[in-house]
Design an enzyme around this catalytic site. Structure first.
Site, PDB file in Angstrom:
ATOM      1  N   SER A   7      11.752  10.192   7.670  1.00 34.76           N
ATOM      2  CA  SER A   7      10.661  11.166   7.742  1.00 34.76           C
ATOM      3  C   SER A   7      11.191  12.509   8.223  1.00 34.76           C
ATOM      4  CB  SER A   7       9.588  10.679   8.719  1.00 34.76           C
ATOM      5  OG  SER A   7       8.680  11.730   8.987  1.00 34.76           O
ATOM      6  N   TYR A  61       7.906   7.012  17.024  1.00 30.82           N
ATOM      7  CA  TYR A  61       7.990   7.065  15.557  1.00 30.82           C
ATOM      8  C   TYR A  61       9.159   7.966  15.128  1.00 30.82           C
ATOM      9  CZ  TYR A  61       6.575   7.912  10.709  1.00 30.82           C
ATOM     10  OH  TYR A  61       6.558   8.014   9.338  1.00 30.82           O
ATOM     11  N   SER A  98       0.838  -1.206   0.000  1.00 30.71           N
ATOM     12  CA  SER A  98       0.000   0.000   0.000  1.00 30.71           C
ATOM     13  C   SER A  98       0.869   1.251   0.000  1.00 30.71           C
ATOM     14  CB  SER A  98      -0.935   0.011   1.223  1.00 30.71           C
ATOM     15  OG  SER A  98      -0.179   0.152   2.401  1.00 30.71           O
ATOM     16  N   GLY A  99       0.203   2.388  -0.093  1.00 33.19           N
ATOM     17  CA  GLY A  99       0.836   3.681   0.125  1.00 33.19           C
ATOM     18  C   GLY A  99       2.030   3.985  -0.770  1.00 33.19           C
TER      19      GLY A  99
HETATM   20  N1  LIG Z   1       2.478   8.772   5.153  1.00 36.54           N
HETATM   21  C1  LIG Z   1       3.234   9.781   5.520  1.00 36.54           C
HETATM   22  O1  LIG Z   1       2.742  10.905   5.703  1.00 36.54           O
HETATM   23  C2  LIG Z   1       4.704   9.577   5.737  1.00 36.54           C
HETATM   24  C3  LIG Z   1       5.493  10.700   6.070  1.00 36.54           C
HETATM   25  C4  LIG Z   1       6.864  10.519   6.271  1.00 36.54           C
HETATM   26  C5  LIG Z   1       7.421   9.259   6.150  1.00 36.54           C
HETATM   27  N2  LIG Z   1       6.627   8.179   5.838  1.00 36.54           N
HETATM   28  C6  LIG Z   1       7.266   6.861   5.715  1.00 36.54           C
HETATM   29  O2  LIG Z   1       6.969   6.318   4.452  1.00 36.54           O
HETATM   30  C7  LIG Z   1       6.970   4.882   4.536  1.00 36.54           C
HETATM   31  C8  LIG Z   1       5.703   4.328   3.902  1.00 36.54           C
HETATM   32  O3  LIG Z   1       4.602   4.863   4.611  1.00 36.54           O
HETATM   33  P1  LIG Z   1       3.109   4.856   4.023  1.00 36.54           P
HETATM   34  O4  LIG Z   1       2.511   6.166   4.368  1.00 36.54           O
HETATM   35  O5  LIG Z   1       3.092   4.425   2.622  1.00 36.54           O
HETATM   36  O6  LIG Z   1       2.458   3.743   4.980  1.00 36.54           O
HETATM   37  P2  LIG Z   1       1.338   2.622   4.727  1.00 36.54           P
HETATM   38  O7  LIG Z   1       0.413   3.036   3.638  1.00 36.54           O
HETATM   39  O8  LIG Z   1       0.780   2.354   6.078  1.00 36.54           O
HETATM   40  O9  LIG Z   1       2.181   1.354   4.221  1.00 36.54           O
HETATM   41  C9  LIG Z   1       3.055   0.712   5.084  1.00 36.54           C
HETATM   42  C10 LIG Z   1       3.569  -0.552   4.438  1.00 36.54           C
HETATM   43  O10 LIG Z   1       4.453  -1.194   5.370  1.00 36.54           O
HETATM   44  C11 LIG Z   1       3.999  -2.517   5.615  1.00 36.54           C
HETATM   45  N3  LIG Z   1       4.177  -2.851   7.026  1.00 36.54           N
HETATM   46  C12 LIG Z   1       3.808  -2.109   8.094  1.00 36.54           C
HETATM   47  N4  LIG Z   1       4.099  -2.766   9.232  1.00 36.54           N
HETATM   48  C13 LIG Z   1       4.654  -3.949   8.865  1.00 36.54           C
HETATM   49  C14 LIG Z   1       5.146  -5.064   9.589  1.00 36.54           C
HETATM   50  N5  LIG Z   1       5.122  -5.116  10.925  1.00 36.54           N
HETATM   51  N6  LIG Z   1       5.643  -6.110   8.902  1.00 36.54           N
HETATM   52  C15 LIG Z   1       5.659  -6.089   7.545  1.00 36.54           C
HETATM   53  N7  LIG Z   1       5.203  -5.064   6.811  1.00 36.54           N
HETATM   54  C16 LIG Z   1       4.697  -4.010   7.464  1.00 36.54           C
HETATM   55  C17 LIG Z   1       2.531  -2.534   5.244  1.00 36.54           C
HETATM   56  O11 LIG Z   1       2.202  -3.860   4.876  1.00 36.54           O
HETATM   57  P3  LIG Z   1       0.756  -4.552   5.143  1.00 36.54           P
HETATM   58  O12 LIG Z   1      -0.264  -3.454   5.084  1.00 36.54           O
HETATM   59  O13 LIG Z   1       0.642  -5.548   3.998  1.00 36.54           O
HETATM   60  O14 LIG Z   1       0.831  -5.187   6.455  1.00 36.54           O
HETATM   61  C18 LIG Z   1       2.479  -1.551   4.086  1.00 36.54           C
HETATM   62  O15 LIG Z   1       2.820  -2.199   2.885  1.00 36.54           O
HETATM   63  C19 LIG Z   1       7.113   4.536   6.012  1.00 36.54           C
HETATM   64  O16 LIG Z   1       8.459   4.209   6.296  1.00 36.54           O
HETATM   65  C20 LIG Z   1       6.743   5.837   6.708  1.00 36.54           C
HETATM   66  O17 LIG Z   1       7.353   5.966   7.973  1.00 36.54           O
HETATM   67  C21 LIG Z   1       5.283   8.320   5.613  1.00 36.54           C
END
Ligand SMILES: NC(=O)c1ccc[n+]([C@@H]2O[C@H](COP(=O)([O-])OP(=O)(O)OC[C@H]3O[C@@H](n4cnc5c(N)ncnc54)[C@H](OP(=O)(O)O)[C@@H]3O)[C@@H](O)[C@H]2O)c1
Length: 298
Positions: free
Chosen positions: A150, A174, A28-29
């Site tokens: 982040s 986080y 996702s994401g």
């Molecule tokens: N969203 C933001 O605003 C933001 C801002 C700054 C940085 N980030 C960083 O960007 C990255 C991606 O974030 P996102 O927003 O795309 O998040 P997301 O949509 O929640 O996606 C997270 C992904 O990580 C996987 N994941 C989470 N926990 C896991 C675990 N325990 N074991 C295996 N897989 C796991 C999920 O897999 P499943 O769903 O299949 O379990 C999913 O594919 C992260 O490192 C986040 O810290 C995000």
């Protein structure tokens, strides 16, 4: 046509065919958009996550677009399951050109993993640490490791008390894990001879699943962003596809083939916090990570 991160990153003309990329958290994401983009650039993509249906859907989308993808299911909160993922990857390939440590999580409730480590730190930092270790010999000299950090990392003060959940605060945990991503990159770049290691802030993606477990104040702030008019949101927040641009840039752009140990945002180098460039802290975190995972990088 929906937004393509490779176009935003200026790498849509880059050909990555014949190369293999693993993108963790690509069900996702931001990770999903990163995997789809690398697939469109021709790479064989190893899609990873826990949700089998979503993972297979991403892999099929890459296949349908003429690419090649395989889904790997693995939980990343425990060292053993991370190492099993590395083993499964090693069974499929003897060369990994691109490793994107993207999977990340935020938890409002504190919890220790079976390894006795605070869960956010385990998933967001120890998993990339162990996975990169176990796959590093598959990286060619021009291989690339991209770790998604982040812009919240300056909130962390550099203390890594990660074997206790006393006084747990979800956002602090986080931020600490995201500071660890930058420090890890700094030290990894120093240790890798050939492959590069860079990290990035992807932008703020309010609609992401990342915030589903956040505290009420954080969810409220994110919810406000989500409900602002699209024209305004575009100026202050990102979609998963625009959020993937910097990861795709670091994974594919010729501009950064010799750049290592840097922190990027908006496809450009940025200065991280002073704590994130403290070599002594990077070294101490490395030793702590070795002791918590039982992995020794020689
Ligand atoms: N969203 C933001 O605003 C933001 C801002 C700054 C940085 N980030 C960083 O960007 C990255 C991606 O974030 P996102 O927003 O795309 O998040 P997301 O949509 O929640 O996606 C997270 C992904 O990580 C996987 N994941 C989470 N926990 C896991 C675990 N325990 N074991 C295996 N897989 C796991 C999920 O897999 P499943 O769903 O299949 O379990 C999913 O594919 C992260 O490192 C986040 O810290 C995000």
């Amino acid at each position: 046509m929906s937004h393509r991160p490779e176009v935003g990153a200026g790498v849509d003309g880059v050909d990555r065919s014949g190369q293999t990329a693993l993108v963790t958290g690509s069900t996702s994401g931001i990770g999903r958009e990163t995997a789809l983009a690398l697939g469109r650039l021709g790479a064989t993509v190893f899609v990873h996550g826990r949700n089998r249906t979503a993972g297979r859907r991403v892999a099929s989308a890459i296949d349908d677009a003429g690419g090649d993808a395989v889904f790997f299911r693995a939980e990343l909160s425990e060292v053993e399951t991370v190492r099993n993922l590395a083993e499964a990857v090693r069974d499929r390939t003897d060369r990994l050109d691109i490793l994107v440590n993207n999977a990340g999580a935020h938890f409002s409730e504190g919890q220790l993993t079976a390894d006795g480590v605070e869960r956010t730190f385990a998933v967001n930092h120890l998993a990339p640490f162990a996975l990169t270790h176990d796959l590093r010999d598959l990286l060619p000299d021009d291989g690339r490791v991209v770790t998604v950090s982040s812009g919240i990392h300056p909130r962390a003060d550099g203390r890594f008390d990660v074997t206790s959940i006393d006084d747990y605060d979800g956002l602090d945990a986080y931020a600490r894990s995201k500071l660890a991503n930058v420090l890890f990159t700094v030290e990894l770049a120093r240790r890798l001879d050939g492959p590069t290691a860079n990290c990035c802030h992807p932008g703020l993606v309010p609609g992401s699943h990342l915030w589903r477990d956040a505290s009420i104040p954080v969810r409220l702030a994110v919810g406000v962003l989500e409900h602002l008019p699209a024209s305004l949101v575009r100026r202050i927040a990102d979609t998963p596809a625009t959020g993937a641009e910097t990861s795709v840039y670091l994974a594919a752009s010729p501009d950064v083939e010799d750049i290592t140990g840097q922190y990027f945002a908006d496809c450009a180098p940025r200065e991280p916090s002073a704590t994130a460039t403290d070599d002594r802290l990077a070294h101490d975190l490395w030793e702590l990570s070795e002791s918590l995972t039982g992995i020794s990088w020689s």
